[in-house]
Write a protein that holds these residues in place. Structure first.
Motif, PDB file in Angstrom:
ATOM      1  N   HIS A  47       0.896  -1.293  -0.231  1.00 51.20           N
ATOM      2  CA  HIS A  47       0.074  -0.121  -0.045  1.00 51.20           C
ATOM      3  C   HIS A  47       0.527   1.094  -0.116  1.00 51.20           C
ATOM      4  CE1 HIS A  47      -3.033  -3.090   0.610  1.00 51.20           C
ATOM      5  NE2 HIS A  47      -3.840  -1.646   0.332  1.00 51.20           N
ATOM      6  N   ALA A 122      -6.609   2.134  -0.453  1.00 51.76           N
ATOM      7  CA  ALA A 122      -5.649   2.098   0.950  1.00 51.76           C
ATOM      8  C   ALA A 122      -5.720   1.291   1.652  1.00 51.76           C
ATOM      9  CB  ALA A 122      -5.204   3.117   1.751  1.00 51.76           C
ATOM     10  N   ASP A 178      -5.421  -5.591  10.814  1.00 51.82           N
ATOM     11  CA  ASP A 178      -5.723  -4.531   9.799  1.00 51.82           C
ATOM     12  C   ASP A 178      -6.238  -6.258   8.165  1.00 51.82           C
ATOM     13  OD1 ASP A 178      -6.874  -3.358   7.530  1.00 51.82           O
ATOM     14  OD2 ASP A 178      -5.190  -2.188   7.190  1.00 51.82           O
ATOM     15  N   ALA A 180      -7.377  -8.029   5.197  1.00 52.01           N
ATOM     16  CA  ALA A 180      -8.886  -8.981   3.929  1.00 52.01           C
ATOM     17  C   ALA A 180      -9.059  -9.435   4.533  1.00 52.01           C
ATOM     18  CB  ALA A 180      -8.107  -8.859   2.427  1.00 52.01           C
ATOM     19  N   ARG A 302       2.755 -13.620  18.656  1.00 51.56           N
ATOM     20  CA  ARG A 302       3.050 -12.479  18.601  1.00 51.56           C
ATOM     21  C   ARG A 302       1.459 -11.388  18.387  1.00 51.56           C
ATOM     22  NH1 ARG A 302       2.160  -9.385  13.112  1.00 51.56           N
ATOM     23  NH2 ARG A 302       3.438 -10.255  11.584  1.00 51.56           N
ATOM     24  N   SER A 305       0.636  -5.918  14.111  1.00 51.56           N
ATOM     25  CA  SER A 305       0.947  -4.855  14.448  1.00 51.56           C
ATOM     26  C   SER A 305       2.465  -4.597  15.039  1.00 51.56           C
ATOM     27  CB  SER A 305       0.194  -3.385  14.260  1.00 51.56           C
ATOM     28  OG  SER A 305      -0.758  -3.005  13.860  1.00 51.56           O
ATOM     29  N   ARG A 307       5.441  -6.347  13.795  1.00 52.54           N
ATOM     30  CA  ARG A 307       5.833  -6.193  12.995  1.00 52.54           C
ATOM     31  C   ARG A 307       6.560  -4.566  12.528  1.00 52.54           C
ATOM     32  NH1 ARG A 307       5.853  -5.114   7.959  1.00 52.54           N
ATOM     33  NH2 ARG A 307       3.219  -4.588   8.385  1.00 52.54           N
TER      34      ARG A 307
HETATM   35  P1  NDP Z   1      -2.073 -10.097   6.198  1.00 55.20           P
HETATM   36  O1  NDP Z   1      -2.597 -11.121   5.823  1.00 55.20           O
HETATM   37  O2  NDP Z   1      -0.803 -10.131   6.167  1.00 55.20           O
HETATM   38  O3  NDP Z   1      -2.588  -9.226   7.522  1.00 55.20           O
HETATM   39  C1  NDP Z   1      -2.045  -8.210   7.786  1.00 55.20           C
HETATM   40  C2  NDP Z   1      -2.639  -8.090   9.459  1.00 55.20           C
HETATM   41  O4  NDP Z   1      -2.448  -9.528  10.156  1.00 55.20           O
HETATM   42  C3  NDP Z   1      -1.813  -7.139   9.944  1.00 55.20           C
HETATM   43  O5  NDP Z   1      -2.397  -6.220  11.227  1.00 55.20           O
HETATM   44  C4  NDP Z   1      -0.148  -7.950  10.386  1.00 55.20           C
HETATM   45  O6  NDP Z   1       0.482  -7.296  11.491  1.00 55.20           O
HETATM   46  C5  NDP Z   1      -1.569  -8.777  11.326  1.00 55.20           C
HETATM   47  N1  NDP Z   1      -0.714 -10.139  11.728  1.00 55.20           N
HETATM   48  C6  NDP Z   1       0.306 -10.540   9.788  1.00 55.20           C
HETATM   49  N2  NDP Z   1       1.244 -12.236  10.829  1.00 55.20           N
HETATM   50  C7  NDP Z   1       0.587 -12.331  11.543  1.00 55.20           C
HETATM   51  C8  NDP Z   1       0.801 -13.015  13.196  1.00 55.20           C
HETATM   52  N3  NDP Z   1       1.767 -14.637  12.681  1.00 55.20           N
HETATM   53  N4  NDP Z   1       0.592 -12.714  14.169  1.00 55.20           N
HETATM   54  C9  NDP Z   1      -0.407 -11.962  14.590  1.00 55.20           C
HETATM   55  N5  NDP Z   1      -0.356 -11.024  13.574  1.00 55.20           N
HETATM   56  C10 NDP Z   1      -0.358 -11.126  12.429  1.00 55.20           C
HETATM   57  O7  NDP Z   1      -2.738  -8.502   5.494  1.00 55.20           O
HETATM   58  P2  NDP Z   1      -3.921  -8.349   3.891  1.00 55.20           P
HETATM   59  O8  NDP Z   1      -3.104  -9.113   3.168  1.00 55.20           O
HETATM   60  O9  NDP Z   1      -4.761  -9.086   4.689  1.00 55.20           O
HETATM   61  O10 NDP Z   1      -3.926  -7.078   3.897  1.00 55.20           O
HETATM   62  C11 NDP Z   1      -3.458  -6.674   3.726  1.00 55.20           C
HETATM   63  C12 NDP Z   1      -3.762  -4.570   3.445  1.00 55.20           C
HETATM   64  O11 NDP Z   1      -4.715  -4.820   1.839  1.00 55.20           O
HETATM   65  C13 NDP Z   1      -4.666  -4.416   4.952  1.00 55.20           C
HETATM   66  O12 NDP Z   1      -3.702  -3.019   4.988  1.00 55.20           O
HETATM   67  C14 NDP Z   1      -5.574  -3.659   4.960  1.00 55.20           C
HETATM   68  O13 NDP Z   1      -6.466  -2.505   4.772  1.00 55.20           O
HETATM   69  C15 NDP Z   1      -5.128  -4.465   2.670  1.00 55.20           C
HETATM   70  N6  NDP Z   1      -6.771  -4.118   1.751  1.00 55.20           N
HETATM   71  C16 NDP Z   1      -7.293  -3.175   1.248  1.00 55.20           C
HETATM   72  C17 NDP Z   1      -7.878  -3.201   0.903  1.00 55.20           C
HETATM   73  C18 NDP Z   1      -9.341  -1.977   0.245  1.00 55.20           C
HETATM   74  O14 NDP Z   1      -9.271  -2.149  -0.655  1.00 55.20           O
HETATM   75  N7  NDP Z   1      -8.467  -0.928   0.145  1.00 55.20           N
HETATM   76  C19 NDP Z   1      -8.888  -4.298   0.386  1.00 55.20           C
HETATM   77  C20 NDP Z   1      -8.162  -5.403   0.968  1.00 55.20           C
HETATM   78  C21 NDP Z   1      -6.903  -4.984   1.853  1.00 55.20           C
HETATM   79  P3  NDP Z   1       1.950  -6.756  10.676  1.00 55.20           P
HETATM   80  O15 NDP Z   1       1.609  -5.675  10.081  1.00 55.20           O
HETATM   81  O16 NDP Z   1       2.310  -5.912  12.558  1.00 55.20           O
HETATM   82  O17 NDP Z   1       2.421  -7.447  10.353  1.00 55.20           O
END
Ligand code: NDP
Length: 343
Positions: A47, A122, A178, A180, A302, A305, A307
């Motif tokens: 993003h 975003a 946060d 998807a 963990r 957020s 990371r």
């Molecule tokens: P992930 O599957 O990577 O999940 C992300 C979230 O899970 C983060 O808060 C992340 O924290 C946390 N996380 C990941 N791994 C772990 C773990 N092992 N233990 C605990 N928490 C964990 O993300 P997505 O691919 O699903 O989504 C990524 C982004 O895409 C989001 O920000 C979303 O808003 C955005 N998005 C936007 C769209 C739009 O239309 N505007 C559509 C779809 C998605 P950390 O960041 O610390 O790794």
């Protein structure tokens, strides 16, 4: 090629310049650049700069003018605020709406902000995190374009519908998640297609609704699947109901229809809810929350957020890494010397 390190302000100024060169006025360019700079700083690259092409192409295609100011419909005596983004990208409307939302949450205990008719590419964590930093709980959600089939269904209907949640903890690292509601981001499937690699089981179906490991079949006429089977499907449905039907905006399927296959940024609404954590008379909610969050960490798990916050801490000391190649391209784009198609 080795990375160069930029300060937040340097990267923000560069991205603002690129967006200005791409036709966005100063207010929109600065707001969009903030969302991208925050994403690069926290190493959420899907993003960050990566989204520039989509934003610039949407302007060029005439989908966004890059100039219209958001129109705020503030029901002064109700815990509701609506902002019409006028078909522009969401960040400026969001920046203008969050202070109103926060003030109403404090006044009413609970408040909601609808951003209508916005282009959206975003991440949602910046919004819930900003509210959490002000001592408020927060939820944010939005549809996107239809890419995901309901669990047990045969064709795409939901967007990848992100859901974000923020909760203050009394320090500078609120609890924030946060993600998807699809099993995996659409961009990941693109990468599998480019690499000609088979998809893991359970990620998608083909145009006949049959499980498929073929990235091309999933992307071309097939569909992604929701995370967690019927549970993710229900959460994706809830997001369509709340952040489209409730706020009077487009479902993901309607956003896709409006796009007409052009592949531009999704055009729909976003819902943000803010919560005053003292509304029910709870005592020290921060210490109480920490009992739970510490217990999660003590097991070796963990927190979401974690990371991101580590990446942010690293950026604060070293700067935000950017490849020399990308930096050179951005500088040329800022001067109007490089076309977005090449980036
Ligand atoms: P992930 O599957 O990577 O999940 C992300 C979230 O899970 C983060 O808060 C992340 O924290 C946390 N996380 C990941 N791994 C772990 C773990 N092992 N233990 C605990 N928490 C964990 O993300 P997505 O691919 O699903 O989504 C990524 C982004 O895409 C989001 O920000 C979303 O808003 C955005 N998005 C936007 C769209 C739009 O239309 N505007 C559509 C779809 C998605 P950390 O960041 O610390 O790794």
């Amino acid at each position: 090629m080795t990375d160069t390190y930029l300060s937040y302000d340097q990267l923000h100024a560069l991205l603002t310049g690129v967006l200005r060169a791409g036709g966005y006025n100063a207010a929109h360019a600065a707001a969009i650049a903030h969302t991208m700079t925050q994403a690069e700083r926290d190493q959420c690259r899907s993003h960050g700069i990566y989204r520039l092409a989509g934003v610039l192409k949407s302007r060029r295609a005439g989908l966004a003018t890059g100039e219209k100011a958001p129109v705020i419909h503030d029901a002064a005596d109700r815990p509701i605020t609506k902002i019409d983004a006028g078909g522009e990208f969401a960040p400026l409307a969001s920046a203008q709406g969050l202070p109103l939302l926060a003030a109403k949450a404090r006044r009413y205990g609970l408040a909601a902000l609808a951003i209508n008719h916005c282009l959206h590419l975003a991440a949602l964590w910046p919004e819930v995190e900003a509210l959490a930093h002000q001592g408020l709980g927060a939820l944010a959600m939005c549809p996107s374009n239809a890419y995901v089939a309901p669990a047990g269904g045969i064709r795409k209907l939901f967007g990848t519908n992100p859901l974000a949640f923020g909760w203050p903890t009394g320090d500078d690292r609120p609890y924030v998640f946060d993600f998807a509601t699809s099993v995996i981001a659409r961009g990941e499937i693109e990468l599998y297609r480019l690499d000609n690699k088979p998809l893991p089981d359970g990620w998608g179906i083909d145009r006949d609704g049959q499980p498929s490991n073929d990235a091309a079949a999933v992307l071309d006429g097939g569909a992604l699947l929701p995370f967690g089977g019927y549970k993710g499907s229900a959460i994706a449905t809830m997001i369509e109901l709340l952040a489209a039907v409730w706020i009077g905006d487009l479902l993901s399927s309607e956003s896709s229809e409006a796009d007409g296959g052009r592949g531009l940024a999704p055009l729909h609404g976003e819902l943000i809810i803010a919560i005053d954590l003292t509304a029910f008379g709870a005592g020290d909610y921060e210490s109480h929350s920490r009992i739970l969050l510490d217990a999660i960490r003590e097991q070796g798990a963990r927190l979401p957020s974690q990371r991101r916050y580590a990446a942010r801490a690293s950026a604060a000391t070293r700067g935000i890494p950017i490849s020399a190649d990308n930096l050179a391209k951005l500088r040329r784009m800022e001067k109007g010397e490089l076309d977005v198609e090449l980036y």
